[in-house]
Design a protein around this motif. Structure first.
Motif, PDB file in Angstrom:
ATOM      1  N   TYR A 102      25.232  18.806  23.003  1.00  0.00           N
ATOM      2  CA  TYR A 102      24.033  17.976  23.036  1.00  0.00           C
ATOM      3  C   TYR A 102      23.797  17.400  24.434  1.00  0.00           C
ATOM      4  CZ  TYR A 102      22.843  17.972  18.075  1.00  0.00           C
ATOM      5  OH  TYR A 102      22.413  18.346  16.824  1.00  0.00           O
ATOM      6  N   GLY A 103      24.880  17.190  25.189  1.00  0.00           N
ATOM      7  CA  GLY A 103      24.715  16.708  26.551  1.00  0.00           C
ATOM      8  C   GLY A 103      24.027  17.708  27.456  1.00  0.00           C
ATOM      9  N   SER A 104      24.067  19.001  27.112  1.00  0.00           N
ATOM     10  CA  SER A 104      23.348  20.002  27.897  1.00  0.00           C
ATOM     11  C   SER A 104      21.847  19.741  27.862  1.00  0.00           C
ATOM     12  CB  SER A 104      23.651  21.399  27.368  1.00  0.00           C
ATOM     13  OG  SER A 104      23.176  21.556  26.039  1.00  0.00           O
ATOM     14  N   ARG A 105      21.349  19.162  26.780  1.00  0.00           N
ATOM     15  CA  ARG A 105      19.930  18.809  26.713  1.00  0.00           C
ATOM     16  C   ARG A 105      19.593  17.725  27.733  1.00  0.00           C
ATOM     17  NH1 ARG A 105      18.332  18.479  20.235  1.00  0.00           N
ATOM     18  NH2 ARG A 105      18.333  20.740  19.864  1.00  0.00           N
ATOM     19  N   VAL A 106      20.470  16.739  27.845  1.00  0.00           N
ATOM     20  CA  VAL A 106      20.247  15.668  28.820  1.00  0.00           C
ATOM     21  C   VAL A 106      20.274  16.237  30.234  1.00  0.00           C
ATOM     22  CG1 VAL A 106      21.108  13.457  29.680  1.00  0.00           C
ATOM     23  CG2 VAL A 106      21.281  14.000  27.237  1.00  0.00           C
ATOM     24  N   THR A 107      21.248  17.106  30.508  1.00  0.00           N
ATOM     25  CA  THR A 107      21.354  17.716  31.831  1.00  0.00           C
ATOM     26  C   THR A 107      20.121  18.542  32.163  1.00  0.00           C
ATOM     27  OG1 THR A 107      23.771  17.798  31.661  1.00  0.00           O
ATOM     28  CG2 THR A 107      22.726  19.275  33.255  1.00  0.00           C
ATOM     29  N   LEU A 108      19.683  19.362  31.227  1.00  0.00           N
ATOM     30  CA  LEU A 108      18.504  20.189  31.454  1.00  0.00           C
ATOM     31  C   LEU A 108      17.257  19.327  31.611  1.00  0.00           C
ATOM     32  CD1 LEU A 108      18.057  23.254  31.644  1.00  0.00           C
ATOM     33  CD2 LEU A 108      17.321  23.203  29.262  1.00  0.00           C
ATOM     34  N   TYR A 109      17.174  18.256  30.850  1.00  0.00           N
ATOM     35  CA  TYR A 109      16.051  17.321  30.941  1.00  0.00           C
ATOM     36  C   TYR A 109      15.969  16.719  32.338  1.00  0.00           C
ATOM     37  CZ  TYR A 109      13.307  13.122  29.703  1.00  0.00           C
ATOM     38  OH  TYR A 109      12.367  12.125  29.644  1.00  0.00           O
ATOM     39  N   VAL A 110      17.106  16.302  32.872  1.00  0.00           N
ATOM     40  CA  VAL A 110      17.139  15.722  34.215  1.00  0.00           C
ATOM     41  C   VAL A 110      16.754  16.759  35.254  1.00  0.00           C
ATOM     42  CG1 VAL A 110      18.651  14.727  35.973  1.00  0.00           C
ATOM     43  CG2 VAL A 110      18.841  13.973  33.592  1.00  0.00           C
ATOM     44  N   ILE A 111      17.333  17.959  35.158  1.00  0.00           N
ATOM     45  CA  ILE A 111      17.079  19.011  36.143  1.00  0.00           C
ATOM     46  C   ILE A 111      15.592  19.366  36.200  1.00  0.00           C
ATOM     47  CG2 ILE A 111      17.439  21.458  36.609  1.00  0.00           C
ATOM     48  CD1 ILE A 111      20.279  21.104  35.537  1.00  0.00           C
ATOM     49  N   VAL A 112      14.999  19.591  35.045  1.00  0.00           N
ATOM     50  CA  VAL A 112      13.602  20.033  35.000  1.00  0.00           C
ATOM     51  C   VAL A 112      12.673  18.950  35.535  1.00  0.00           C
ATOM     52  CG1 VAL A 112      11.715  20.685  33.454  1.00  0.00           C
ATOM     53  CG2 VAL A 112      13.979  21.675  33.135  1.00  0.00           C
ATOM     54  N   LEU A 113      12.856  17.719  35.092  1.00  0.00           N
ATOM     55  CA  LEU A 113      11.951  16.651  35.530  1.00  0.00           C
ATOM     56  C   LEU A 113      12.102  16.344  37.018  1.00  0.00           C
ATOM     57  CD1 LEU A 113      11.772  14.052  32.616  1.00  0.00           C
ATOM     58  CD2 LEU A 113      10.175  15.844  33.267  1.00  0.00           C
ATOM     59  N   VAL A 114      13.326  16.335  37.514  1.00  0.00           N
ATOM     60  CA  VAL A 114      13.516  16.092  38.947  1.00  0.00           C
ATOM     61  C   VAL A 114      12.851  17.192  39.763  1.00  0.00           C
ATOM     62  CG1 VAL A 114      15.225  16.009  40.791  1.00  0.00           C
ATOM     63  CG2 VAL A 114      15.600  14.719  38.703  1.00  0.00           C
ATOM     64  N   ALA A 115      13.010  18.450  39.341  1.00  0.00           N
ATOM     65  CA  ALA A 115      12.380  19.556  40.066  1.00  0.00           C
ATOM     66  C   ALA A 115      10.858  19.457  40.014  1.00  0.00           C
ATOM     67  CB  ALA A 115      12.839  20.893  39.493  1.00  0.00           C
ATOM     68  N   LEU A 116      10.308  19.084  38.851  1.00  0.00           N
ATOM     69  CA  LEU A 116       8.856  18.989  38.713  1.00  0.00           C
ATOM     70  C   LEU A 116       8.276  17.826  39.507  1.00  0.00           C
ATOM     71  CD1 LEU A 116       8.338  19.788  34.912  1.00  0.00           C
ATOM     72  CD2 LEU A 116       7.885  21.271  36.878  1.00  0.00           C
ATOM     73  N   ILE A 117       9.071  16.795  39.761  1.00  0.00           N
ATOM     74  CA  ILE A 117       8.585  15.648  40.516  1.00  0.00           C
ATOM     75  C   ILE A 117       8.828  15.821  42.011  1.00  0.00           C
ATOM     76  CG2 ILE A 117       8.847  13.160  40.908  1.00  0.00           C
ATOM     77  CD1 ILE A 117       9.626  12.902  37.948  1.00  0.00           C
ATOM     78  N   ALA A 118      10.047  16.168  42.377  1.00  0.00           N
ATOM     79  CA  ALA A 118      10.429  16.171  43.791  1.00  0.00           C
ATOM     80  C   ALA A 118       9.849  17.358  44.554  1.00  0.00           C
ATOM     81  CB  ALA A 118      11.958  16.168  43.907  1.00  0.00           C
ATOM     82  N   ALA A 119       9.877  18.551  43.977  1.00  0.00           N
ATOM     83  CA  ALA A 119       9.427  19.738  44.706  1.00  0.00           C
ATOM     84  C   ALA A 119       7.945  19.662  45.091  1.00  0.00           C
ATOM     85  CB  ALA A 119       9.727  20.993  43.894  1.00  0.00           C
ATOM     86  N   PRO A 120       7.027  19.316  44.174  1.00  0.00           N
ATOM     87  CA  PRO A 120       5.625  19.210  44.597  1.00  0.00           C
ATOM     88  C   PRO A 120       5.385  18.129  45.653  1.00  0.00           C
ATOM     89  CG  PRO A 120       5.777  19.402  42.210  1.00  0.00           C
ATOM     90  CD  PRO A 120       7.160  19.178  42.708  1.00  0.00           C
TER      91      PRO A 120
END
Length: 307
Positions: A102-120
């Motif tokens: 279940y912690g993999s969901r938290v990790t993936l959630y962090v990765i995706v949102l950080v990439a969607l915010i920081a990269a643009p």
């Protein structure tokens, strides 16, 4: 040679044509050649498989997890790995394997949102600075330098301390500290194409600076940005785990790998599995992103050898 082999050969020849008949054929041909270079790298394929496994585990967590990630049994507390609990249990009798899944969901959630915010943000700042030049470039790059002057973890700690603990605040803090390297890369790429002939041609046709940056400059920076974002994912995972370890990230009872290590540090000598198992999960996923990033860099870089 049967019909299917002939069709496959014709399809490959069409994709590898040196004189594509359409823009779609050119794009598909570039994508095909990129995939061939990437798939020829064994370590990169291992990294891709690790990341795909992470995504599948996160999606199917409810099916794969044998126990509840938040409800435990004190009678089963601190049991070593065995048939009933493959990775053992923690101090509250919760199954560690289930919590890691279940912690993999938290990790993936962090990765995706950080990439969607920081990269643009980094892409926009870098391309605008590189194309505009002058005072705009100087101001934007000095702001970038200020963020780069601080270690990411220290700066993230400062922002989380100001915003308060929580997974959403941790994501915002990590994203705020992650965009400056992307801005630097985008600016460098923009400076190399700003005075090129095709940009001058678009300017002569009367395109606005906004359209030039959005439609012609930004796409040239995407491949380098993808590589850097992928390579940075390992650092983002570690920063998120560090914030969780300090109690500033995901809050209990949410199963986050960093907070699981924090709860297991008290038992590190006798019940080593409580901290070691989530630590191994962080190690494997970070290694997967590093291998994937290295493979993407070799596949997308037109100056790589053997192309």
């Amino acid at each position: 040679m049967n019909v299917s082999d002939t069709a496959a050969m014709s399809w490959r020849e069409w994709l590898q044509s040196e004189r594509p008949a359409s823009r779609s054929q050119a794009r598909l041909g570039r994508a095909y050649m990129t995939w061939r270079r990437f798939s020829g790298n064994g370590l990169a394929m291992i990294g891709l498989l690790i990341i795909l496994a992470l995504v599948l585990v996160a999606i199917l967590a409810g099916v794969l997890a044998p126990y509840s990630p938040v409800i435990g049994d004190l009678r089963s507390a601190l049991q070593p790995p065995g048939a009933a609990h493959w990775m053992g249990t923690d101090e509250q009798g919760r199954d560690i394997l289930s919590r890691i899944i279940y912690g993999s969901r938290v990790t993936l959630y962090v990765i995706v949102l950080v990439a969607l915010i920081a990269a643009p943000i980094g892409l926009l700042v870098g391309t605008v600075a590189g194309y505009a030049g002058g005072w705009t470039d100087a101001i934007l790059m000095r702001i970038t330098d200020i963020f780069l002057a601080f270690p990411k973890l220290i700066l993230a700690l400062a922002f989380v301390a100001a915003l308060g603990p929580g997974i959403e605040h941790a994501i915002i803090a990590i994203a705020i500290t992650s965009w400056p390297p992307y801005a630097r890369i985008a600016r460098a790429e923009t400076l190399t194409v700003r005075n090129s002939d095709y940009i001058k041609a678009v300017e002569i046709m009367g395109a606005s600076p906004f359209r030039i940056v959005l439609r012609h400059v930004m796409p040239m920076c995407i491949s380098s940005l993808i590589v850097r974002v992928t390579l940075d994912m390992a650092g983002i995972i570690i920063i998120a785990a560090g914030l969780g370890f300090l109690g500033l990230g995901a809050q209990p009872p949410l199963p986050e790998w960093g907070s699981m290590i924090a709860s297991g540090r008290r038992f590190i000598l006798d019940q080593w599995w409580v901290a070691a198992m989530p630590g191994m999960a962080i190690l494997i996923v970070s290694l997967g992103f590093n291998l994937l990033g290295d493979g993407l860099r070799d596949a997308l870089d037109p100056r790589s050898s053997g192309q």
